[in-house]
Motif scaffolding. Structure first.
Motif, PDB file in Angstrom:
ATOM      1  N   LYS A   1      39.754  46.166  47.981  1.00 15.13           N
ATOM      2  CA  LYS A   1      40.186  44.798  48.306  1.00 15.13           C
ATOM      3  C   LYS A   1      41.696  44.697  48.498  1.00 15.13           C
ATOM      4  N   CYS A   2      42.430  45.710  48.028  1.00 12.90           N
ATOM      5  CA  CYS A   2      43.900  45.649  48.110  1.00 12.90           C
ATOM      6  C   CYS A   2      44.393  46.009  49.528  1.00 12.90           C
TER       7      CYS A   2
ATOM      8  N   ASN B   1      45.797  51.455  33.841  1.00 14.95           N
ATOM      9  CA  ASN B   1      45.254  50.225  34.411  1.00 14.95           C
ATOM     10  C   ASN B   1      45.016  49.240  33.267  1.00 14.95           C
TER      11      ASN B   1
ATOM     12  N   LYS C   1      49.090  44.771  45.350  1.00 19.05           N
ATOM     13  CA  LYS C   1      48.267  45.543  44.429  1.00 19.05           C
ATOM     14  C   LYS C   1      47.666  44.631  43.370  1.00 19.05           C
ATOM     15  N   SER C   2      46.404  44.866  43.036  1.00 17.09           N
ATOM     16  CA  SER C   2      45.741  44.053  42.013  1.00 17.09           C
ATOM     17  C   SER C   2      46.411  44.249  40.667  1.00 17.09           C
TER      18      SER C   2
ATOM     19  N   THR D   1      40.743  39.293  36.865  1.00 15.81           N
ATOM     20  CA  THR D   1      42.026  39.204  37.559  1.00 15.81           C
ATOM     21  C   THR D   1      42.739  37.910  37.213  1.00 15.81           C
ATOM     22  N   GLU D   2      42.010  36.826  37.261  1.00 10.24           N
ATOM     23  CA  GLU D   2      42.598  35.521  36.962  1.00 10.24           C
ATOM     24  C   GLU D   2      43.142  35.459  35.535  1.00 10.24           C
TER      25      GLU D   2
ATOM     26  N   ILE E   1      35.194  40.778  38.493  1.00  8.41           N
ATOM     27  CA  ILE E   1      36.559  41.165  38.855  1.00  8.41           C
ATOM     28  C   ILE E   1      37.449  39.946  39.040  1.00  8.41           C
ATOM     29  N   SER E   2      36.929  38.895  39.662  1.00 13.98           N
ATOM     30  CA  SER E   2      37.752  37.717  39.922  1.00 13.98           C
ATOM     31  C   SER E   2      38.157  37.026  38.633  1.00 13.98           C
TER      32      SER E   2
ATOM     33  N   GLU F   1      46.348  37.651  35.433  1.00  9.92           N
ATOM     34  CA  GLU F   1      47.415  37.007  36.220  1.00  9.92           C
ATOM     35  C   GLU F   1      47.953  35.774  35.517  1.00  9.92           C
TER      36      GLU F   1
ATOM     37  N   ILE G   1      38.077  47.297  43.443  1.00 14.47           N
ATOM     38  CA  ILE G   1      39.362  46.599  43.404  1.00 14.47           C
ATOM     39  C   ILE G   1      40.322  47.199  44.424  1.00 14.47           C
ATOM     40  N   GLN G   2      40.350  48.536  44.496  1.00 13.70           N
ATOM     41  CA  GLN G   2      41.255  49.203  45.429  1.00 13.70           C
ATOM     42  C   GLN G   2      40.878  48.888  46.873  1.00 13.70           C
TER      43      GLN G   2
END
Length: 331
Positions: free
Chosen positions: A330-331, A19, A3-4, A296-297, A292-293, A300, A327-328
């Motif tokens: 891609k999961c 979220n 999961k993201s 996310t980075e 998004i990337s 994370e 995002i969902q």
């Protein structure tokens, strides 16, 4: 696939943020002429269903603190019923509801307020350029402090989950923090300790009236982006003072100068990362973080805890919902 991280929940006191997206307090300017919540404003917020938290646009704590037309106010009891409807609208979407409160200081618009602007010192605002303001007396500083506290109390009476103190983008509290606009020689000027005194006093008194369960956020401008202005090193020192004072979240941005002067996307990434390295409380990052990337980075890598979006949501009310769907997928 796992999961993201952007879809992960985060607990904050008794609240669950569903979220990692926050609706930033970008001015909609759809309040009534009197600063009350309008039906149009309610309709706009009702459609912003995606973010876990809504930080509603700045509400002025005093009449002389208004900087634009159709701005929300939280300066009197008549504002509370409309603000209550706004909080209820946000809650119906399963979101945490925060109201940002502010005083514009030397950025106030005299054509709207009908009075000379007030500021720490008789220094023209370097960005807004609205003439030489009247320096605040100690008695006026005390009054403005009480205006913030009363505004926070009304915010909680209206049913919001918390309040965000606006201390960035060139408004009054950032004017106190900056050595460019604060040239006072009393207990509110000179050293960083003195320049941050008003903010810290407001924090202490707001905590006393909102209670332990309320969320207290500060949107802190950590860097003026101007020569001889507030530096990032000083901004981080203030962030650590705020954490020690017990605020719940730190919303990171710039000081006297808005962040859009920097190249994007993610123009504040280094500022946010350096602040996050020094505090343990949750941090909200902003500044063109639609990718998004990148978002996310950053989460994370523990460069930030939440991603705030403003202009993109202004342009498309369901922007975050669409992002979450991507995002969902891609999961």
């Amino acid at each position: 696939m796992k999961k993201s991280v952007l879809l992960e929940e985060r607990k904050l006191k008794q609240h669950t943020l569903k979220n990692r997206y926050v609706c930033a307090p970008f001015d909609i300017a759809k309040a009534t002429k009197e600063g009350l919540v309008s039906e149009e404003l309610l309709g706009i917020y009702e459609k912003r269903k995606g973010p876990a938290m809504i930080v509603a646009e700045q509400a002025a704590v005093a009449p002389e603190g208004q900087y634009r037309e159709n701005l929300l106010f939280v300066d009197r009891k008549e504002t509370v019923p409309g603000l209550k409807r706004l909080a209820e609208t946000i809650h119906r979407n399963g979101q945490v509801a925060i109201l940002q409160i502010n005083h514009a200081g030397s950025a106030a618009n005299k054509s709207l307020t009908g009075s000379d602007s007030l500021a720490p010192s008789a220094v023209e605002h370097p960005i807004f350029k609205r003439g030489i303001p009247t320096p605040l007396s100690l008695q006026e500083i005390e009054r403005i402090k009480k205006d913030f506290v009363r505004a926070a109390k009304r915010t909680m009476e209206a049913g919001f989950d918390g309040v965000e103190i606006h201390n960035c983008h060139g408004f009054l509290l950032s004017q106190f923090l900056s050595p460019l606009t604060n040239q006072r020689r009393d207990q509110y000027g000179g050293t960083l300790e003195n320049r941050s005194r008003l903010l810290m006093e407001i924090i202490s008194e707001v905590q006393a009236v909102t209670g332990e369960e309320a969320l207290l956020l500060v949107r802190l401008g950590v860097d003026d982006l101007l020569p001889q202005g507030l530096s990032l090193e000083e901004g981080i020192r203030v962030a650590k003072k705020l954490e020690a004072a017990g605020i719940d979240m730190l919303d990171v941005s710039t000081g006297l100068t808005p962040p859009l002067v920097l190249p994007g996307p993610a123009m504040l990434r280094e500022h946010i990362r350096k602040v996050k390295q020094q505090v343990a409380i949750p941090v909200i990052g902003s500044g063109s973080l639609e990718d998004i990337s990148i978002a996310t980075e950053m989460v994370e890598n523990q460069e930030t805890d939440f991603i705030a979006l403003g202009r993109s949501i202004m342009n498309q009310e369901n922007y975050v919902e669409n992002l979450l769907e991507k995002i969902q997928e891609k999961c």
